[in-house]
Design an enzyme around this catalytic site. Sequence first.
Site, mmCIF file in Angstrom:
data_model
loop_
_atom_site.group_PDB
_atom_site.id
_atom_site.type_symbol
_atom_site.label_atom_id
_atom_site.label_comp_id
_atom_site.label_asym_id
_atom_site.label_seq_id
_atom_site.Cartn_x
_atom_site.Cartn_y
_atom_site.Cartn_z
ATOM 1 N N LYS A 97 0.832 -1.206 0.000
ATOM 2 C CA LYS A 97 0.000 0.000 0.000
ATOM 3 C C LYS A 97 0.871 1.261 0.000
ATOM 4 O O LYS A 97 2.094 1.179 0.041
ATOM 5 C CB LYS A 97 -0.969 -0.033 1.181
ATOM 6 C CG LYS A 97 -1.872 -1.282 1.200
ATOM 7 C CD LYS A 97 -2.917 -1.300 0.077
ATOM 8 C CE LYS A 97 -3.525 -2.661 -0.178
ATOM 9 N NZ LYS A 97 -4.500 -3.121 0.785
HETATM 10 C C1 LIG Z 1 -5.517 -4.289 1.139
HETATM 11 C C2 LIG Z 1 -6.978 -4.058 1.180
HETATM 12 C C3 LIG Z 1 -7.742 -4.309 2.322
HETATM 13 C C4 LIG Z 1 -7.199 -4.991 3.525
HETATM 14 O O1 LIG Z 1 -6.095 -4.329 4.064
HETATM 15 P P1 LIG Z 1 -5.225 -5.082 5.173
HETATM 16 O O2 LIG Z 1 -4.469 -3.969 5.827
HETATM 17 O O3 LIG Z 1 -4.320 -6.021 4.436
HETATM 18 O O4 LIG Z 1 -6.149 -5.775 6.090
HETATM 19 C C5 LIG Z 1 -9.078 -3.948 2.320
HETATM 20 N N1 LIG Z 1 -9.643 -3.410 1.235
HETATM 21 C C6 LIG Z 1 -8.957 -3.171 0.100
HETATM 22 C C7 LIG Z 1 -9.642 -2.542 -1.053
HETATM 23 C C8 LIG Z 1 -7.598 -3.518 0.037
HETATM 24 O O5 LIG Z 1 -6.917 -3.310 -1.097
#
Ligand SMILES: *Cc1c(COP(=O)(O)O)cnc(C)c1O
Length: 405
Positions: free
Chosen positions: A205
Site C-alpha cells: 500500500k
Molecule cells: C488491502 C486491502 C484491504 C485490507 O487491508 P489489510 O491492511 O491487508 O487488512 C481492504 N480493502 C482493500 C480494497 C484492500 O486493497
Amino acid sequence: MMSGFRHGFHRLSSHLPEAFPEPFLVFGAPRIGEEEIAEVEACLRSGWLGTGPRVARFEREFAAYRRVQASQVAAVNSCTAALHVSMVAAGIEPGAEVITTPLTFCATVNAILHAGLTPVLADVDPVTQNIDPAAIEAAITPRTRAILPVHFAGRPCAMDRIMAIAKKYDLLVIEDCAHAIESEFHGQAAGTFGDFGCYSFYVTKNVVTGEGGMILGRSEEHIARARMLALHGMSKDAWHRFGDQGYKHYQVLECGFKYNMMDLQAAIGIHQLARVESNWLLRRAIWQRYDEALAGLPLGLPAPAEEGTRHGHHLYTAIIDEATSGIRRDDFLDAMNAQRIGAGVHYLSIPEHPYYQQRFGWRPEQWPHAMRLGRQTVSLPLSPAMDEDAADRVIRAVQRIIART
Ligand SMILES: *Cc1c(COP(=O)(O)O)cnc(C)c1O
C-alpha cells in the site's frame, strides 16, 4: 542498476537468456529508507515493542496529515481490522445490510460478515471502476443500514452523491481507503466524508508498516469505542498500565478483539508517512510515463482523474480485452512473468469466488461491469521503489507482448 550490458547481451544472445536473468521486478515493492531502519532499531533498543509512544506519535501525525483531530484516529493492525471494528463500534444491528462494491479485495466483504452483517453488492461504473451511486440507490432495502464504498485504485468515489444517498436514507458510511491515503474529493480527504474511514499499511500500500491499519472516525464517541474494541474491550492499554506512572487497573467493558498496532510497526509508519507526498509524486511520474508510452497500443488505460479530485495513484490498471488486445488477460500475465515482471489482478469480482457463491447464491453475471473488469484487468507495477529504467522495462514488455499478438 547494471542493466546496460545485460540488455545488450539479451538482445544478442536470446538463445541464452538464462545466463544473465534480469532481476524479477516485484509488484508493489515498498521504498524503505534508512530512517525506518534506524527507528525500528531504536524501538527494539528501547525495549518497548508493543503499543506505546510510537503508535501515539504515528496516530498524531496521521491525523495531522488528514487534517483531523488526533482524538479522531485509532491505529490498528490491519485495514481488515479497521473495517470490522468500525462496523461493530457503529452498533449496527445483526443481519442488517451493508452495500458495497463487487470489485474489491475479499477483506471488505469478509469484514461485513465478521461484524454479523449482510453484504449486498452494487455494481461499479465501468469507467471509474468505483461503486455506482445509482446502483447503490437501487440496492437499498428496508434492512440497509450502511454503505461501504471503496476508493478503487486511489480514485475517490463520487462522495457528493454517496453522502446525499446516505442522508436521504439515514445510512452510515464506512469508507474503505486501503488504496486512498492521499486521495481527495472536492478538496476533502477520502476517509473524512463518512462515519469511518479505514486505511491499510500493508506492504504493497501507499504507506507501509508491514501489516497495519488506521480507523478515522467522524465522532469521537465512535472512535473511542473502536479503540477499546481493538484491544480486548479493555479500559486502559498496556502503555497506561505498565508505563512510568505506576500500575493501573483496567476493566473489561466489552468483548473486544486483538487488533492493536505495535510500536515496532509504527516505527516504520512514522517515516513512511513523512514521505507520503514524495512517494505519491514518484508514482504519479511512473503513471504519466505509462499513460504516454502505452497510449497508442490496443489496450484500455485508466481514465484520467475526475475534475476536482486527487487520485491516490495506487494501482495502474490496464484492460486486456482479447477482442482488441489480441491476447487473453491470463496469457498476458504469463507473458509478463516470462519477462520477469510481477503484475497483479485487482480484482476478480467478489462473486467469482466459491465461498460467496455457495453462501449467497451469487453469480458474477449479476454485476456485469465488475465481472468484465475483473476478467480483463491487469495492474502494472507502480511503486516509489521503481526507477525510470524499471518503468521503461515494464513499458517495453507491454509493447512486445501486445505487438507480438
Ligand atoms: C488491502 C486491502 C484491504 C485490507 O487491508 P489489510 O491492511 O491487508 O487488512 C481492504 N480493502 C482493500 C480494497 C484492500 O486493497
